[in-house]
Design a protein around this motif. Sequence first.
Motif, mmCIF file in Angstrom:
data_model
loop_
_atom_site.group_PDB
_atom_site.id
_atom_site.type_symbol
_atom_site.label_atom_id
_atom_site.label_comp_id
_atom_site.label_asym_id
_atom_site.label_seq_id
_atom_site.Cartn_x
_atom_site.Cartn_y
_atom_site.Cartn_z
ATOM 1 N N ASN A 161 7.344 -3.562 -0.465
ATOM 2 C CA ASN A 161 8.541 -4.433 -0.962
ATOM 3 C C ASN A 161 9.137 -3.909 -2.071
ATOM 4 O O ASN A 161 8.536 -3.593 -3.243
ATOM 5 C CB ASN A 161 8.092 -5.985 -1.312
ATOM 6 C CG ASN A 161 9.083 -6.776 -1.625
ATOM 7 O OD1 ASN A 161 10.181 -6.995 -1.163
ATOM 8 N ND2 ASN A 161 9.044 -7.056 -2.983
ATOM 9 N N THR A 205 10.474 -4.804 2.958
ATOM 10 C CA THR A 205 11.339 -5.677 2.488
ATOM 11 C C THR A 205 12.169 -5.346 1.225
ATOM 12 O O THR A 205 11.592 -4.393 0.325
ATOM 13 C CB THR A 205 10.812 -7.075 2.523
ATOM 14 O OG1 THR A 205 9.463 -6.988 1.660
ATOM 15 C CG2 THR A 205 10.376 -7.743 3.657
ATOM 16 N N LYS A 213 4.828 -11.999 -2.127
ATOM 17 C CA LYS A 213 4.627 -10.785 -1.157
ATOM 18 C C LYS A 213 3.346 -10.241 -1.010
ATOM 19 O O LYS A 213 2.624 -10.030 -0.070
ATOM 20 C CB LYS A 213 5.822 -10.043 -1.110
ATOM 21 C CG LYS A 213 7.188 -10.263 -0.968
ATOM 22 C CD LYS A 213 7.141 -10.119 0.670
ATOM 23 C CE LYS A 213 8.586 -10.516 0.843
ATOM 24 N NZ LYS A 213 8.821 -10.433 2.418
ATOM 25 N N THR A 222 4.315 -3.796 -4.038
ATOM 26 C CA THR A 222 5.310 -4.274 -4.555
ATOM 27 C C THR A 222 5.762 -3.812 -5.659
ATOM 28 O O THR A 222 5.330 -3.813 -6.861
ATOM 29 C CB THR A 222 5.403 -5.678 -4.555
ATOM 30 O OG1 THR A 222 6.778 -6.494 -4.624
ATOM 31 C CG2 THR A 222 4.557 -6.302 -5.422
#
Length: 342
Positions: A161, A205, A213, A222
């Motif tokens: 992410n 994402t 997440k 992330t």
Amino acid sequence: MSRKLMAAVSTAVLLWAVPALADGELHIYNWGDYTNPKLIEKFEKQYNIKVTLDDYDSNETMLSKVRAGNSGYDIVVPSDYTVKIMVDEGLLEKTEPNAMPNGKNIDPRFLDIYWDSGRHYTAPWQFGTTAFAVNTDKFKGNIDTLAILFDPPAELKGQINMLDDVNTVMHAAERYAGVPRCGADKANLKKVNDILTAAKPSWKTFSYDTITKITSGDVIVTEQWNGATYRSRQKIPAIKYAYPKEGIEGWMDNVAVLKGAKNLDNAKLFQDFIMAPENAALISEFAGYDNGIAGSHKFLQPDFANSPELNPPAGAPAAEFVPPCPPDVVEIYNKIWTNLRK
């Protein structure tokens, strides 16, 4: 002490004694999930002021609302580069936090800073770094490199992410490319664009909801802030914050009063209130970041004050605070970003 100085001190005390008795309202516009309810409750009870709190998800969202006028807010909490923009555009009141009673508690590192040298407009809220977090139960390799984001190994592809933040992503790619931040050189910008374009298929994402997440297992990696990583690690101990060798972004969020604020005295009172060490500690304990107020650590839990997210390891790169980019570079950034987000 001279009579002149005594008179000045007496005047300052008088000026600050009046707001302490004030009641009324205060309207705050801050980042989401970033304000300790205990802090607001304490302020409301201490000064009989009703606080209304709304939230935003980016500096750009906040800035757009303020520029439109008649926002209804007294206080906003812009990051360093956004403070500079708002000061230059005349959007903030000059409230002189450094001269307030608790201004003496400002950490000297954060007094003469590029976005508000001498602290004429803003009080520190929180500061930290932006890199990325990795669930090390699911990835065992070296994480202290931006290659994790921009040239990931096969097991991480589709498991990443990225923040939905043009400046953070662009500056990280510049560090990976080994080119200056905010540079207008077309060859360098092409390198950055090529890195981003090649990396995008490996990303799952773009989201600011980083804790969810990574702790839900939706992703293994992330892009994330150090404090959010601390909070993530409380849920999954294997989550680790990276200190990439190519460099790391530093940032500070700051409490500012909007020009023409309806509740100006209450807003100033709030700025002074958050610079008391015990109140700054309340800010930090909720969101997981350091605060820029000397003496606050003694009010924090030792496991947090001594955590790896707040205390970089030996040899980690120094945090880089990046001023606003020139307009011509911003224009190119936005074109690259728009294409990347298609």
